[in-house]
Each structure stands twice: as C-alpha cells, then as structure tokens.
Design a protein around this motif. Sequence first.
Motif, mmCIF file in Angstrom:
data_model
loop_
_atom_site.group_PDB
_atom_site.id
_atom_site.type_symbol
_atom_site.label_atom_id
_atom_site.label_comp_id
_atom_site.label_asym_id
_atom_site.label_seq_id
_atom_site.Cartn_x
_atom_site.Cartn_y
_atom_site.Cartn_z
ATOM 1 N N GLU A 80 0.845 -1.194 0.000
ATOM 2 C CA GLU A 80 0.000 0.000 0.000
ATOM 3 C C GLU A 80 0.879 1.243 0.000
ATOM 4 O OE1 GLU A 80 -3.451 2.209 2.719
ATOM 5 O OE2 GLU A 80 -2.440 0.386 3.436
ATOM 6 N N TYR A 81 0.577 2.180 -0.892
ATOM 7 C CA TYR A 81 1.275 3.465 -0.925
ATOM 8 C C TYR A 81 0.356 4.522 -0.339
ATOM 9 C CZ TYR A 81 3.683 7.611 -2.678
ATOM 10 O OH TYR A 81 4.329 8.826 -2.765
ATOM 11 N N THR A 82 0.805 5.212 0.711
ATOM 12 C CA THR A 82 -0.054 6.147 1.433
ATOM 13 C C THR A 82 0.321 7.611 1.214
ATOM 14 O OG1 THR A 82 1.349 5.962 3.412
ATOM 15 C CG2 THR A 82 -0.509 4.435 3.233
ATOM 16 N N GLY A 83 1.265 7.883 0.322
ATOM 17 C CA GLY A 83 1.661 9.257 0.060
ATOM 18 C C GLY A 83 0.600 10.013 -0.723
ATOM 19 N N THR A 84 0.722 11.324 -0.767
ATOM 20 C CA THR A 84 -0.237 12.174 -1.470
ATOM 21 C C THR A 84 0.484 13.107 -2.434
ATOM 22 O OG1 THR A 84 -0.189 13.975 0.157
ATOM 23 C CG2 THR A 84 -1.720 12.146 0.570
ATOM 24 N N GLY A 85 -0.260 13.597 -3.414
ATOM 25 C CA GLY A 85 0.294 14.548 -4.364
ATOM 26 C C GLY A 85 0.675 15.862 -3.710
ATOM 27 N N LEU A 86 -0.109 16.280 -2.704
ATOM 28 C CA LEU A 86 0.198 17.534 -2.013
ATOM 29 C C LEU A 86 1.550 17.449 -1.315
ATOM 30 C CD1 LEU A 86 -0.643 20.363 -1.117
ATOM 31 C CD2 LEU A 86 -1.854 19.309 0.825
ATOM 32 N N GLN A 87 1.860 16.301 -0.719
ATOM 33 C CA GLN A 87 3.157 16.131 -0.072
ATOM 34 C C GLN A 87 4.297 16.276 -1.082
ATOM 35 O OE1 GLN A 87 2.548 12.260 1.657
ATOM 36 N NE2 GLN A 87 2.060 13.099 3.682
ATOM 37 N N LEU A 88 4.133 15.687 -2.257
ATOM 38 C CA LEU A 88 5.171 15.801 -3.279
ATOM 39 C C LEU A 88 5.311 17.240 -3.762
ATOM 40 C CD1 LEU A 88 4.610 12.622 -5.493
ATOM 41 C CD2 LEU A 88 6.115 12.925 -3.525
ATOM 42 N N PHE A 89 4.194 17.928 -3.921
ATOM 43 C CA PHE A 89 4.224 19.323 -4.371
ATOM 44 C C PHE A 89 4.949 20.208 -3.363
ATOM 45 C CE2 PHE A 89 2.011 23.517 -4.583
ATOM 46 C CZ PHE A 89 2.542 23.923 -5.802
ATOM 47 N N LEU A 90 4.613 20.051 -2.081
ATOM 48 C CA LEU A 90 5.272 20.837 -1.043
ATOM 49 C C LEU A 90 6.763 20.487 -0.955
ATOM 50 C CD1 LEU A 90 2.581 20.700 1.799
ATOM 51 C CD2 LEU A 90 3.062 22.597 0.224
ATOM 52 N N GLY A 91 7.082 19.209 -1.111
ATOM 53 C CA GLY A 91 8.477 18.800 -1.096
ATOM 54 C C GLY A 91 9.254 19.390 -2.246
ATOM 55 N N PHE A 92 8.618 19.476 -3.412
ATOM 56 C CA PHE A 92 9.264 20.069 -4.580
ATOM 57 C C PHE A 92 9.585 21.539 -4.331
ATOM 58 C CE2 PHE A 92 8.746 22.502 -8.539
ATOM 59 C CZ PHE A 92 9.762 21.936 -9.303
ATOM 60 N N ILE A 93 8.655 22.260 -3.730
ATOM 61 C CA ILE A 93 8.887 23.680 -3.434
ATOM 62 C C ILE A 93 10.072 23.841 -2.478
ATOM 63 C CG2 ILE A 93 7.907 25.714 -2.309
ATOM 64 C CD1 ILE A 93 5.184 24.857 -3.361
ATOM 65 N N VAL A 94 10.115 23.011 -1.444
ATOM 66 C CA VAL A 94 11.216 23.091 -0.472
ATOM 67 C C VAL A 94 12.558 22.822 -1.151
ATOM 68 C CG1 VAL A 94 12.224 22.015 1.575
ATOM 69 C CG2 VAL A 94 9.771 22.485 1.494
ATOM 70 N N ILE A 95 12.606 21.773 -1.991
ATOM 71 C CA ILE A 95 13.859 21.407 -2.656
ATOM 72 C C ILE A 95 14.298 22.512 -3.613
ATOM 73 C CG2 ILE A 95 14.914 19.808 -4.294
ATOM 74 C CD1 ILE A 95 14.670 18.770 -1.457
ATOM 75 N N MET A 96 13.351 23.088 -4.350
ATOM 76 C CA MET A 96 13.718 24.144 -5.292
ATOM 77 C C MET A 96 14.244 25.382 -4.564
ATOM 78 S SD MET A 96 13.444 23.254 -8.457
ATOM 79 C CE MET A 96 14.270 21.787 -7.821
ATOM 80 N N VAL A 97 13.637 25.699 -3.440
ATOM 81 C CA VAL A 97 14.130 26.841 -2.662
ATOM 82 C C VAL A 97 15.556 26.582 -2.183
ATOM 83 C CG1 VAL A 97 13.826 28.133 -0.521
ATOM 84 C CG2 VAL A 97 11.848 27.632 -1.955
ATOM 85 N N LEU A 98 15.805 25.383 -1.682
ATOM 86 C CA LEU A 98 17.154 25.029 -1.233
ATOM 87 C C LEU A 98 18.143 25.043 -2.389
ATOM 88 C CD1 LEU A 98 16.385 22.106 1.252
ATOM 89 C CD2 LEU A 98 17.124 24.427 1.811
ATOM 90 N N PHE A 99 17.734 24.486 -3.524
ATOM 91 C CA PHE A 99 18.623 24.392 -4.681
ATOM 92 C C PHE A 99 19.014 25.781 -5.184
ATOM 93 C CE2 PHE A 99 19.208 24.275 -9.293
ATOM 94 C CZ PHE A 99 20.234 23.346 -9.398
#
Length: 423
Positions: A80-99
């Motif tokens: 079972e995969y319990t992740g969500t698209g919103l989590q990935l979207f927020l993670g992408f924003i954090v990574i891009m800011v850091l990058f």
Amino acid sequence: MDERDDRAGYSVPDTGGDAAASEAVPVRLDYDGQWRDIAKIAVGNALLTLLTLGIYSFWGRTNIRRYLWSRTTINGTPLEYTGTGLQLFLGFIVIMVLFFGVNLASQFLQGALIAQVNTGDGPGIVAGLIAVVVALVTVWLYIAFASFLEFRVRRYLLRQTAWNGIHLRQGGRNGAMIRIALREAALVMVSFGVLVPRMIIRTEGYAYASSFFGNRRFGYSASPRSLYQPWLVGVLLPILAYVAVFAVFGIRVALSAQDGGDVGEAFMHNLILLPFAVLFLALLLIGWCWFRAHLFNLSVSALTLVPLRFEAGIEPRAFRSAWLRYYGVLLGGLLVLGGLAALAPGLLDAGGIVVMVILYGGFALATQIFYDTIVVHGLWKARVAATTVTGLLDPDTIRQAQLETQRAGEGLGQYFDAGIGEV
C-alpha cells in the motif's frame, strides 16, 4: 532494542526473538501490473498536467505509485502506498528553494571574492584561482547534496509503504548523513570520479542499516568492490571519451578562428567528430545500464531481515531494453518535429509558431507517457521478477512502530533511483 542511528558502524538487525513461530511461511513476491493500465493512468495524468500547467504532475506521480504498489504482492497481500500529491508538491517547493538558494549563494560568493581581488593591485590570476576554488567547492556541495536528497527520497518512499497494515520506515539522522555525504563527495572529487561506487555504498548502507519493517530492523552488508569494473569501464571511460571529443572539437575550431580562418567552415569541417560523440553516448547508456544492474543486485543481496534474506539477479538487458526503447521513441519524435520545422512552409509565421509550440508540448507529454509505460513499469516489473526471498515469515511477530509525521514529500523521486526505482 537500540535504535540509535548516528553510530559509526552499520546495525545488527533485531531478530525479534520469535521469528521462527509455527505460523511462519515462505515468502513469495509477485507483480501482476499491466502496461495498458499504466498507459491509461499516464494519459490521464498527462492531460491534467497540461490543463494545470504542470502542477498536477505530482498527483499524477502519486497515481502511478499507488498502482505499482497495489499490484505488487507479498504472499498474495498487496503493498500500500499512502503518500499524497500535495506532499510531493510541497516537497518540490522546499527542494527548489534550497537548490536555488545554494546556487545563488555560490554565485554571490564567487562574484564578491573576485570583485574584492580586482579592487586591489593583485594580479588577475588570483581572481581566477578564487573562481576555481569556489567552483570546486560548489561541485563538492552539489555532489553531497544529491546523496542527501536520495536519502530523503528513500525515507519518504519507505514511510509511505505498508504491507499487511505495517509500515516500513527509514531512521537515521540528517546530520550523520550529511557528514557521510560530505566526506564521500570529497573523496569522489579527489579521485576524479573513481570512488563513486564507494560513495553510493557508504551512503546507501547508512540508510538501509537504519531502516525498519515495523519493529524489525534491516541488516545491510555490501562492499563496492564488484561495482568498480562496470563503473570505470561502462560509465567513467565513455564520459571521459565524450568530453575529450568535444574538447578536441572546440580546440580545433578556436585555433582556426585564431589563425583568421572562417569559423563556420571550421565548424562544419570538424563535424566529422560528431559520430564519435554519438558513439560514446551510446556506449555510456549501455555502460550505465550495466552499472545499474550490478548496483541493484548488490544492494538487494546485501539486505537481511532476520530470518529473511534477499537475493537479486536482474540482467543489464532489462535496463537496456527499457532505456533504449524510450530514447528511441524520444529521438524519433524529435527528428519528426525537426523535419516539420525545417520543411513545412509557413511555420515561421505567428500561426506556425503556435502550431509548433502545441506540437512540442504534446510531444513532451507523450514522452512522459512512454516513460511511465516503458521505463517505470518495465523496470519495476523486472526488479520484482528478479528478486527472491528465502526464509520463513510470521507476520504476527511484527508490530507497528511509531511513525514520524511527514507533511512534505521528496518532490523529485523520479530523478533518484533510491534503490526503489524510477518512480
């Protein structure tokens, strides 16, 4: 059970004490997903991604993962995969800011140091040396940053994976991982890339030796020795050859310009080197597939979850088949679009440009569909088929451990194998 994750060595897995109970059964791993199902999901994802200007891609990635997980079973019970698209979207924003923060800081530091030197009477060579040093430090940080991101990707994917109601999880401390990544990245640079296998195994080893299934800790024991041949011969050598070809190409064109020759003519004359560059790129792809197969087999076979042991025997041709078909489709599409742009009359006017933008946008979405269908599904299926588990498993002896709350995902999982796949 001691769950400290910042120790110098790797863990000794918890035996659980009662793993050999009467209910223990052999482990059977299966995947019954179909490429047609993946294609349908990928088409819907592509259309919604187009309508939302790319934002839906994170929810689309979640849809693909949920399908892959749900069609992968252990003794008939699906993951079972319990992740969500919103989590990935927020993670992408954090990574891009850091990058971008790291990138801007590097450029600012480099410019400030050079400006400081140039304001004095020091020679220009000092500014040049400072620029080189700053550039090397930046590369060092990026290499370490990539390993740390893979650590975070693996942590997120394991946390969002459950079987029989019990989640996997990856422990380990960010600080400890950063220290390992910085040290190994420095060795990679000093060795001119030769020690990349060592860095992979060291960082991967820390992550897997800090991983759990419920209250059971995984064990991990691997040596990078078997990876050096595919890395050096299959990957590093073609890269160096490719760089050498373009270096010779650039030097010859520059010398021709310096001697007063026609730069355009010199450029066309040196195009004879282009087939060699294409050859080395093809060899690089083949070598990379060879290396990836060895890495997967080594990583899986190094895992234990007492009393279970894992083995993998995937062939490099599984990677070659997936990636060559994908890049074949990609190259064919680019050639068709290039031919239309070059031959079709009127494509340079306003209406023609709009048509080409639409065609290239549609092509970009089509390549994502092919990527999910050919690469993601194909390699996931091959990985599961190549993995075997020996030993007896009693699910009743495994208990759910406390899980950390994750509000943001990794956001860039498909760009990092993370030992799980291009998902």
